[in-house]
Design a protein around this motif. Sequence first.
Motif, mmCIF file in Angstrom:
data_model
loop_
_atom_site.group_PDB
_atom_site.id
_atom_site.type_symbol
_atom_site.label_atom_id
_atom_site.label_comp_id
_atom_site.label_asym_id
_atom_site.label_seq_id
_atom_site.Cartn_x
_atom_site.Cartn_y
_atom_site.Cartn_z
ATOM 1 N N CYS A 4 7.512 -10.845 9.293
ATOM 2 C CA CYS A 4 7.965 -9.918 8.454
ATOM 3 C C CYS A 4 6.746 -9.700 7.426
ATOM 4 N N LYS A 5 6.034 -10.908 7.199
ATOM 5 C CA LYS A 5 4.880 -10.679 6.014
ATOM 6 C C LYS A 5 3.685 -9.465 6.872
ATOM 7 N N GLN A 6 3.518 -9.899 7.939
ATOM 8 C CA GLN A 6 2.492 -9.203 8.819
ATOM 9 C C GLN A 6 3.257 -7.484 8.877
ATOM 10 N N THR A 7 4.290 -7.247 8.778
ATOM 11 C CA THR A 7 4.829 -5.748 8.806
ATOM 12 C C THR A 7 4.534 -5.205 7.462
ATOM 13 N N VAL A 8 4.927 -6.036 6.254
ATOM 14 C CA VAL A 8 4.775 -5.666 5.163
ATOM 15 C C VAL A 8 3.595 -5.293 4.599
ATOM 16 N N ILE A 9 2.484 -6.208 5.038
ATOM 17 C CA ILE A 9 0.985 -5.859 4.814
ATOM 18 C C ILE A 9 0.362 -4.660 5.753
ATOM 19 N N ALA A 10 0.915 -4.588 6.802
ATOM 20 C CA ALA A 10 0.563 -3.428 7.515
ATOM 21 C C ALA A 10 1.197 -2.102 6.971
ATOM 22 N N ALA A 11 2.383 -2.169 6.487
ATOM 23 C CA ALA A 11 2.953 -0.896 5.663
ATOM 24 C C ALA A 11 1.956 -0.467 4.560
ATOM 25 N N ALA A 12 1.911 -1.698 3.675
ATOM 26 C CA ALA A 12 1.065 -1.418 2.569
ATOM 27 C C ALA A 12 -0.185 -0.851 2.956
ATOM 28 N N LEU A 18 -2.451 6.556 3.063
ATOM 29 C CA LEU A 18 -1.756 7.952 2.798
ATOM 30 C C LEU A 18 -1.972 8.226 1.296
ATOM 31 N N LEU A 19 -1.844 7.186 0.391
ATOM 32 C CA LEU A 19 -1.892 7.927 -0.909
ATOM 33 C C LEU A 19 -3.321 7.878 -1.505
ATOM 34 N N SER A 20 -4.373 7.637 -0.778
ATOM 35 C CA SER A 20 -5.776 8.043 -1.020
ATOM 36 C C SER A 20 -6.088 9.338 -0.598
ATOM 37 N N GLY A 21 -5.362 10.027 0.100
ATOM 38 C CA GLY A 21 -5.758 11.227 0.614
ATOM 39 C C GLY A 21 -4.803 12.345 -0.302
ATOM 40 N N CYS A 22 -4.123 11.858 -1.226
ATOM 41 C CA CYS A 22 -3.336 12.768 -2.203
ATOM 42 C C CYS A 22 -4.205 13.463 -3.202
ATOM 43 N N GLY A 68 -9.838 -0.608 -3.573
ATOM 44 C CA GLY A 68 -8.766 -1.143 -4.489
ATOM 45 C C GLY A 68 -7.542 -1.599 -3.746
ATOM 46 N N GLY A 69 -7.057 -1.056 -2.741
ATOM 47 C CA GLY A 69 -6.202 -1.456 -1.881
ATOM 48 C C GLY A 69 -6.261 -3.022 -1.597
ATOM 49 N N ILE A 70 -7.547 -3.062 -1.048
ATOM 50 C CA ILE A 70 -7.706 -4.601 -0.202
ATOM 51 C C ILE A 70 -7.647 -5.577 -1.571
ATOM 52 N N VAL A 71 -8.535 -5.119 -2.606
ATOM 53 C CA VAL A 71 -8.400 -6.050 -3.991
ATOM 54 C C VAL A 71 -7.250 -6.378 -4.462
ATOM 55 N N GLY A 72 -6.126 -5.340 -4.454
ATOM 56 C CA GLY A 72 -4.788 -5.409 -4.913
ATOM 57 C C GLY A 72 -4.159 -6.398 -3.755
ATOM 58 N N GLY A 73 -4.145 -6.331 -2.713
ATOM 59 C CA GLY A 73 -3.443 -6.866 -1.659
ATOM 60 C C GLY A 73 -3.937 -8.487 -1.835
ATOM 61 N N ALA A 91 2.836 -4.795 -3.071
ATOM 62 C CA ALA A 91 2.680 -3.829 -4.545
ATOM 63 C C ALA A 91 1.163 -3.950 -4.655
ATOM 64 N N GLY A 92 0.782 -5.067 -4.692
ATOM 65 C CA GLY A 92 -0.633 -4.864 -4.954
ATOM 66 C C GLY A 92 -1.547 -4.163 -4.040
ATOM 67 N N VAL A 93 -1.213 -3.881 -2.870
ATOM 68 C CA VAL A 93 -2.077 -2.963 -2.226
ATOM 69 C C VAL A 93 -1.760 -1.639 -2.526
ATOM 70 N N VAL A 94 -0.808 -1.266 -2.723
ATOM 71 C CA VAL A 94 -0.478 0.314 -3.361
ATOM 72 C C VAL A 94 -0.842 0.584 -4.456
ATOM 73 N N GLY A 95 -0.700 -0.479 -5.556
ATOM 74 C CA GLY A 95 -1.353 -0.477 -6.987
ATOM 75 C C GLY A 95 -2.806 -0.180 -6.994
ATOM 76 N N GLY A 96 -3.257 -1.241 -6.245
ATOM 77 C CA GLY A 96 -4.790 -1.296 -6.203
ATOM 78 C C GLY A 96 -5.283 0.050 -5.685
ATOM 79 N N ALA A 97 -4.584 0.661 -4.485
ATOM 80 C CA ALA A 97 -5.278 1.634 -3.929
ATOM 81 C C ALA A 97 -5.122 3.058 -5.021
#
Length: 154
Positions: A4-12, A18-22, A68-73, A91-97
Amino acid sequence: MNICKQTVIAAAFAASALLSGCGSSSPSTMTGYPASQVGYSSYGVIESIQVVQVSNENKGPGAGAIVGGIVGGILGNQVGGGLGNAAATAAGVVGGAIVGNNIEKNNRNQQVREAYQISVRLENGVYQSIVQDNIVDLRVGAQVYVKDNHVYRN
């Protein structure tokens, strides 16, 4: 690390990519013909030359979003345990990105340079506007040759 944790991290991480290309960027070159005609060239006369400000902004996802995503994660992973830890990591990955992308975008917007916008009236009566870094010996009224988004003296 459980599934479950691996799936959440991969999704993040996928969401941060995806967000970085916006972000959007403005083109530094304006042309009067379709980009599919890369080899297109024509003769004309320079109607005007203006100094313009051009941003050095790059297209595509930036390193700021990735870092940012790596540091946030990493920071989010330090919070809580179990399912709360996985959520904090995501949340850290998305927020950091998002934060990293915004910081990079702000730094790029400050990198502005001067260029020359050259308006050319082509033989067929169509006006074409080209932005290039130098004008060397180009002057208003000069006969020119336009090829591959660059103006040359005839």
